[in-house]
Motif scaffolding. Structure first.
Motif, mmCIF file in Angstrom:
data_model
loop_
_atom_site.group_PDB
_atom_site.id
_atom_site.type_symbol
_atom_site.label_atom_id
_atom_site.label_comp_id
_atom_site.label_asym_id
_atom_site.label_seq_id
_atom_site.Cartn_x
_atom_site.Cartn_y
_atom_site.Cartn_z
ATOM 1 N N GLY A 801 0.821 -1.208 0.000
ATOM 2 C CA GLY A 801 0.000 0.000 0.000
ATOM 3 C C GLY A 801 0.855 1.258 0.000
ATOM 4 O O GLY A 801 0.554 2.227 -0.708
ATOM 5 N N LEU A 802 1.932 1.256 0.796
ATOM 6 C CA LEU A 802 2.849 2.403 0.781
ATOM 7 C C LEU A 802 3.441 2.596 -0.613
ATOM 8 O O LEU A 802 3.575 3.728 -1.091
ATOM 9 N N TYR A 803 3.803 1.487 -1.250
ATOM 10 C CA TYR A 803 4.381 1.555 -2.591
ATOM 11 C C TYR A 803 3.398 2.191 -3.575
ATOM 12 O O TYR A 803 3.771 3.075 -4.358
ATOM 13 N N LEU A 804 2.153 1.780 -3.540
ATOM 14 C CA LEU A 804 1.163 2.297 -4.480
ATOM 15 C C LEU A 804 0.881 3.774 -4.242
ATOM 16 O O LEU A 804 0.618 4.529 -5.189
ATOM 17 N N ARG A 805 0.943 4.211 -2.982
ATOM 18 C CA ARG A 805 0.609 5.598 -2.670
ATOM 19 C C ARG A 805 1.780 6.557 -2.830
ATOM 20 O O ARG A 805 1.584 7.759 -2.953
ATOM 21 N N SER A 806 2.999 6.025 -2.796
ATOM 22 C CA SER A 806 4.172 6.898 -2.811
ATOM 23 C C SER A 806 4.401 7.473 -4.209
ATOM 24 O O SER A 806 4.289 6.774 -5.215
ATOM 25 N N SER A 807 4.762 8.734 -4.245
ATOM 26 C CA SER A 807 5.128 9.386 -5.509
ATOM 27 C C SER A 807 6.640 9.602 -5.613
ATOM 28 O O SER A 807 7.128 10.046 -6.646
ATOM 29 N N ASP A 808 7.363 9.283 -4.533
ATOM 30 C CA ASP A 808 8.815 9.468 -4.527
ATOM 31 C C ASP A 808 9.480 8.201 -5.042
ATOM 32 O O ASP A 808 9.246 7.094 -4.529
ATOM 33 N N VAL A 809 10.320 8.340 -6.064
ATOM 34 C CA VAL A 809 10.913 7.171 -6.719
ATOM 35 C C VAL A 809 11.845 6.417 -5.780
ATOM 36 O O VAL A 809 11.846 5.184 -5.750
ATOM 37 N N SER A 810 12.636 7.122 -4.994
ATOM 38 C CA SER A 810 13.561 6.435 -4.090
ATOM 39 C C SER A 810 12.803 5.641 -3.035
ATOM 40 O O SER A 810 13.209 4.532 -2.665
ATOM 41 N N GLU A 811 11.699 6.188 -2.545
ATOM 42 C CA GLU A 811 10.875 5.456 -1.573
ATOM 43 C C GLU A 811 10.225 4.237 -2.217
ATOM 44 O O GLU A 811 10.164 3.156 -1.628
ATOM 45 N N ARG A 812 9.757 4.389 -3.432
ATOM 46 C CA ARG A 812 9.163 3.253 -4.135
ATOM 47 C C ARG A 812 10.205 2.152 -4.377
ATOM 48 O O ARG A 812 9.899 0.963 -4.278
ATOM 49 N N ASP A 813 11.436 2.551 -4.661
ATOM 50 C CA ASP A 813 12.494 1.558 -4.848
ATOM 51 C C ASP A 813 12.756 0.780 -3.560
ATOM 52 O O ASP A 813 12.956 -0.438 -3.578
ATOM 53 N N ARG A 814 12.798 1.481 -2.435
ATOM 54 C CA ARG A 814 12.997 0.786 -1.161
ATOM 55 C C ARG A 814 11.886 -0.229 -0.907
ATOM 56 O O ARG A 814 12.132 -1.347 -0.455
ATOM 57 N N LEU A 815 10.664 0.192 -1.203
ATOM 58 C CA LEU A 815 9.525 -0.682 -0.945
ATOM 59 C C LEU A 815 9.495 -1.859 -1.914
ATOM 60 O O LEU A 815 9.114 -2.969 -1.526
ATOM 61 N N ARG A 816 9.892 -1.635 -3.163
ATOM 62 C CA ARG A 816 9.964 -2.759 -4.108
ATOM 63 C C ARG A 816 10.929 -3.822 -3.596
ATOM 64 O O ARG A 816 10.675 -5.016 -3.711
ATOM 65 N N GLN A 817 12.046 -3.375 -3.048
ATOM 66 C CA GLN A 817 13.006 -4.334 -2.516
ATOM 67 C C GLN A 817 12.463 -5.005 -1.266
ATOM 68 O O GLN A 817 12.601 -6.221 -1.086
ATOM 69 N N ALA A 818 11.807 -4.245 -0.402
ATOM 70 C CA ALA A 818 11.276 -4.810 0.839
ATOM 71 C C ALA A 818 10.214 -5.868 0.570
ATOM 72 O O ALA A 818 10.123 -6.871 1.288
ATOM 73 N N LEU A 819 9.414 -5.668 -0.456
ATOM 74 C CA LEU A 819 8.363 -6.633 -0.783
ATOM 75 C C LEU A 819 8.939 -7.998 -1.137
ATOM 76 O O LEU A 819 8.267 -9.027 -0.995
ATOM 77 N N SER A 820 10.179 -8.032 -1.594
ATOM 78 C CA SER A 820 10.817 -9.302 -1.955
ATOM 79 C C SER A 820 11.415 -10.006 -0.750
ATOM 80 O O SER A 820 11.908 -11.127 -0.884
ATOM 81 N N CYS A 821 11.384 -9.388 0.429
ATOM 82 C CA CYS A 821 12.050 -9.949 1.601
ATOM 83 C C CYS A 821 11.198 -10.961 2.356
ATOM 84 O O CYS A 821 11.714 -11.685 3.213
ATOM 85 N N THR A 822 9.903 -10.993 2.073
ATOM 86 C CA THR A 822 9.035 -11.919 2.798
ATOM 87 C C THR A 822 9.469 -13.367 2.587
ATOM 88 O O THR A 822 9.984 -13.725 1.526
ATOM 89 N N LYS A 823 9.240 -14.194 3.597
ATOM 90 C CA LYS A 823 9.533 -15.623 3.475
ATOM 91 C C LYS A 823 8.295 -16.413 3.052
ATOM 92 O O LYS A 823 8.358 -17.634 2.903
ATOM 93 N N LYS A 824 7.174 -15.717 2.857
ATOM 94 C CA LYS A 824 5.934 -16.377 2.449
ATOM 95 C C LYS A 824 5.963 -16.570 0.926
ATOM 96 O O LYS A 824 5.920 -15.594 0.164
ATOM 97 N N ILE A 825 6.002 -17.824 0.501
ATOM 98 C CA ILE A 825 6.131 -18.103 -0.929
ATOM 99 C C ILE A 825 4.941 -17.584 -1.709
ATOM 100 O O ILE A 825 5.095 -17.057 -2.817
ATOM 101 N N TRP A 826 3.751 -17.672 -1.146
ATOM 102 C CA TRP A 826 2.573 -17.221 -1.891
ATOM 103 C C TRP A 826 2.581 -15.705 -2.083
ATOM 104 O O TRP A 826 2.085 -15.196 -3.095
ATOM 105 N N LEU A 827 3.176 -14.969 -1.134
ATOM 106 C CA LEU A 827 3.283 -13.523 -1.306
ATOM 107 C C LEU A 827 4.337 -13.170 -2.361
ATOM 108 O O LEU A 827 4.152 -12.241 -3.150
ATOM 109 N N LEU A 828 5.428 -13.912 -2.364
ATOM 110 C CA LEU A 828 6.430 -13.695 -3.408
ATOM 111 C C LEU A 828 5.853 -13.999 -4.785
ATOM 112 O O LEU A 828 6.134 -13.300 -5.757
#
Length: 904
Positions: A801-828
């Motif tokens: 949700g933060l990623y979708l709402r953010s307009s700052d590219v650097s913040e969106r990049d951080r969140l894109r990377q964070a989304l890949s950190c989950t250990k839940k395979i179905w979320l990945l």
């Protein structure tokens, strides 16, 4: 129980012992490591027979005609705003562009055929005339060769005369590219609508990306780097938009009608076609202060109004001044525009007079962007400004020597950022990370020479392959070595002359060697520069030198990860060595020879250290006694070893072990001193190299004990920052900010309880507030990642949700990377599916998003299966987002970024 299973358990036990008693544990581990690593050796590379389908007889333009000037008219018919849509799904946007060009050229050898380049263009209406006599020359045939040559062939009624001057007029039409090459379109949101009645709409712009061979997609031209010419451009565009181009805008614009106006630009200096550039947008400028050059940094109007371009604007003038002073040559134009684009195939492109950047790499938003983003912005601007001299002013003759552009730009970046932002203290960090990235790529049998023959680099695909780690990183590394060989003042004097004598011309590396040789002869005249440097640029790889401090013998060997590979390559190696506290003169190890040097003999208790300050492009191995003395010194008083060498010793030892030249015992022993280390360079080397262990053993019994060892090693460093992290604050100095991020990342990755608790607590507070972000921008990457990794669906969806709402590219990049950190395979899996929707994840970000998932042990198989299942889409995104990138070239320690330093 399988053999592998028993070995893994034994190795796990060894790591437990290592944690409690490092010496005993390391001794136990060596046999186990060798057994385990043997099971993980890759299968040999397959061999292929020579290709039987050769290139066409000619893939390069003939040199009988030399262009001198272009007059180009371009008319992209797009709308910057869709005010009246035909329907929601198919707005009345257009992708058509039209134009015409007149190229004025000189005939150096009589011919009745004109060859130039054109690709994906409908070209018509050729008119050829003599500018000496105004006589027209009839065109009898025109054919566009739709092969890898992209030749546009024009046959004439009679031959052009040697020494004559002529013009060729052509009209053309084409379509705006759907990718990020040639003339392409991009869209962005100028603010997020606050309510349903908000009139904000998507905005559209036009931009170009022509390096290396895409100018031919925009207008017919002699699209090779040594066909330099002047360019006089006129752009027709919508009245509500503004056009930028390489040259200076002539006085104002010409109104055509209610919808259209034209903007004309003064002729450029001589330049190559790949540097041709223009944009049409509604962007607004932020001016820079400079005594001579008018500098403007353009961005989305709301970004400009919010001051997001101010840091870039502030530092650009200072970097420009630095380069003018260093080279003794002023920037060749009176204007310099920079523009922050939503989409660009690489992070920066050095077009003469109009430098383009991805907006996330240029804009800085106070309170949202990390303070460390300033480092990245300064580095990228420095790289592109260095190109105004290396590449734009003096250009390589052909793409086989592209390292003369990119290697020099990377090299100069180290010094420019250090000069204008001395508080960053990043020169040594950048130089060493650059070296390690080059080492990694160049230790493979599949590597390539830094400078290939022109015959090996002919087709567009072969040219694109030159934009890689070897070009950027090895190019910079051999320049560091060369400057050390001849001494920095001699090197700088030679480079100044080289740039001055060859401005607006094209060179190759042999010309560079001549200038270094002349300056060196005036100083000492002790060496043959071409002979020395060709051993580094014309063959693959690099050596490892082995020094026996008992006998004083030294010899070299081609360093390869594949220990079974046979190589007879050798180099002219300059060795800077020290014995305990004494620094020796430069010692040479010549090709095919071993050497006996008194300087390499150490008496009892003394140690020898070679490649002091890591200026040489080689690794160093020693006899066991000397290694033991170095290990002891590091544990006793590491500061007696130069800082860069503390990192290099670790990197050398681990990679020598990987190549089976030393026991892994040694590499692990070297990490023992890191427990009390507080400097970034040794920690970065340790983390990077122990990461190799993580990748090998993250699914085995070894992983738990290994985490325990790393947890104990980093605990002291992490606790030294507790007063900062607990309060979401950061140290004041730049280097400490970098090491703070490393400490948190290593501690949380290796399950230090207080670190995980801290990350979860800060993230939970953010989820409760869900408005003002209380996490310091420097720490968001690591906090987001580890909170998501140790959370579940709720934490992941909050980040999304933060990623979708953010307009700052650097913040969106951080969140894109964070989304890949989950250990839940179905979320990945869900995340990977989102990469197929360009409305959610931009096409140029697909490659890095998948790469993030692949680095997660839970996502490795998912990423591989996803790539195979969706290759037709993914490969296109990979091409757009994974070209040799200046972001990767310049950002060695940025948390949350894809790619190693300099990785192409």
């Amino acid at each position: 129980m399988s053999k592998n299973s028993s070995v893994s358990k034994a190795f796990a036990a060894a790591f437990v012992v290592l944690t409690a008693s490092a010496i005993a544990g390391i001794v136990t581990m060596v046999i186990l490591y060798k057994t385990q690593i043997a099971t993980m050796d890759p299968t040999p590379r397959p061999t292929f027979p020579p290709t039987t389908t050769g290139l066409p007889p000619v893939t390069r333009l003939p040199k009988n005609l030399v262009p001198e000037r272009y007059k180009v008219l371009l008319w992209p018919r797009f709308y910057s705003q869709i005010l009246e849509e035909v329907n929601v799904t198919s707005p009345n946007q257009t992708v058509l562009f039209t134009g015409n060009t007149t190229v004025y050229f000189h005939c150096v050898q009589g011919t009745s055929s004109i060859y130039l380049h054109s690709q994906n263009l409908d070209v018509y209406g050729p008119v050829v005339a003599s500018t000496d006599t105004d006589e027209g020359i009839r065109v009898t045939r025109m054919e566009n060769h739709h092969d890898q040559t992209n030749f546009l062939e024009i046959e004439l009624d009679y031959a052009l005369k040697t020494g004559g001057n002529y013009s060729l007029f052509l009209s053309f039409r084409g379509e705006v590219s759907g990718g990020l090459e040639g003339l392409y379109g991009s869209s962005y949101e100028e603010g997020i609508p606050a309510h349903e009645d908000d009139t904000d709409t998507d905005r559209f712009l036009i931009a170009t990306s022509l390096e290396p061979t895409f100018a031919r997609r925009v207008f017919p031209c002699f699209d090779e780097p040594d066909f330099k010419a002047e360019f006089e451009v006129t752009i027709i565009h919508r009245r509500i938009t503004m056009a930028l181009a390489n040259g200076i805008n002539t006085d104002g614009t010409n109104i055509i009608d209610d919808d259209w106006k034209s903007t004309s630009f003064q002729p450029t200096p001589l330049m190559s076609t790949y540097l041709f550039a223009f944009t049409v947008s509604e962007f607004t400028p932020t001016p820079s202060s400079h005594h001579r050059v008018e500098i403007n940094t353009y961005a989305r109007p709301k970004a400009t109004a919010a001051g997001h371009a101010k840091y870039a604007a502030d530092i650009t003038g200072r970097i420009l001044d630095y380069f003018e002073r260093r080279f003794g040559i002023i920037y060749p134009q009176r204007k310099l525009d920079q523009i922050a684009l939503p989409d660009l195939i690489s992070d920066g492109m050095e077009n003469l007079g109009l430098i383009m950047y991805q907006e996330g790499e240029l804009l800085y938003e106070e309170g949202v962007s990390s303070r460390l983003d300033k480092e990245n912005i300064a580095s990228l601007i420095a790289h592109e400004l260095a190109h105004q001299w290396f590449g734009n002013l003096v250009t390589m003759k052909w793409w086989n020597d592209i390292w003369l552009n990119e290697g020099f730009a990377s090299y100069m970046t180290f010094y420019a950022v250090d000069a204008v932002e001395p508080d960053f203290k990043l020169k040594d960090v950048h130089i060493l990370n650059n070296l390690h990235s080059a080492f990694e790529a160049d230790a493979l049998a599949s590597s390539r020479p830094l400078s290939r023959s022109q015959g090996e680099v002919q087709t567009p695909s072969q040219i694109m392959q030159m934009f890689d780690t070897i070009t950027y990183c090895k190019g910079a590394a051999v320049l560091v070595m060369l400057a050390d060989i001849v001494d920095q003042p001699v090197f700088d004097k030679a480079i100044g002359r080289y740039l001055s004598d060859w401005k607006y011309k094209n060179t190759d590396q042999n010309i560079l060697w001549e200038y270094i040789q002349k300056a060196d002869d005036e100083s000492t005249g002790e060496r043959n520069i071409a002979e020395v440097m060709n051993s580094w640029t014309k063959q693959i790889g690099y050596p490892v030198i082995t020094i026996n401090t008992t006998s004083g013998e030294a010899f070299q060997k081609h360093f390869l990860f594949n220990d079974s590979a046979v190589s007879s390559l050798s180099w002219h190696i300059p060795i800077r060595a020290m014995k305990y506290t004494t620094l020796f003169r430069l010692i040479w190890l010549k090709p095919g020879e071993s050497a006996m040097k008194d300087e390499f003999v150490a008496t009892k208790g003394e140690w020898i250290l070679a490649n002091v300050n890591c200026t040489g492009y080689y690794r160093v191995n020693y006899n066991p006694e000397n290694w033991d003395r170095l290990v002891t010194q590091l544990q006793k008083d590491p500061r007696r070893i130069p800082l860069k060498n503390r990192g290099q010793l670790i990197d050398d030892a681990f990679n020598l072990a990987r190549a089976k030249l030393v026991d892994v015992t040694l590499a692990l022993n070297l990490t023992r001193f890191i427990r009390n280390e507080t400097e970034l360079i040794p920690w970065a080397a340790t983390i990077s190299n122990l990461g190799y262990f993580v990748r090998m053993f993250d699914r085995s019994e070894v992983y738990g004990p290994m985490q325990m060892y790393l947890r104990n090693q980093v605990e002291g460093l992490y606790n030294s920052f507790r007063n900062y992290t607990d309060n979401s604050t950061v140290p004041t100095d730049h280097a400490s900010q970098q090491i703070q991020i490393k400490a948190i990342d290593v501690a949380c990755s290796n399950e230090l309880p207080e670190c995980i608790e801290m990350a979860q607590h800060m993230y939970a507070d953010l989820m409760k507030i869900n408005s003002t972000n209380i996490i310091h921008p420097n720490l968001r990457s690591v906090i987001y990642c580890h909170a998501v990794a140790h959370g579940g669906k709720e934490e992941w969806e909050f980040a999304w949700g933060l990623y979708l709402r953010s307009s700052d590219v650097s913040e969106r990049d951080r969140l894109r990377q964070a989304l890949s950190c989950t250990k839940k395979i179905w979320l990945l899996s869900r995340y990977l599916d989102y990469t197929l929707d360009p409305e959610l994840i931009r096409l140029m970000e697909v490659a890095s998003s998948i790469s993030y998932v692949s680095r997660n042990v839970a996502g490795q198989a998912l990423a591989w299966n996803f790539i195979r299942a969706h290759w037709n889409y993914v490969r296109y995104g990979w091409r757009q987002g994974d070209r040799g990138s200046d972001r990767q070239v310049l950002h060695p320690v940025r948390t949350g970024r894809a790619g190693a330093f300099c990785d192409g």
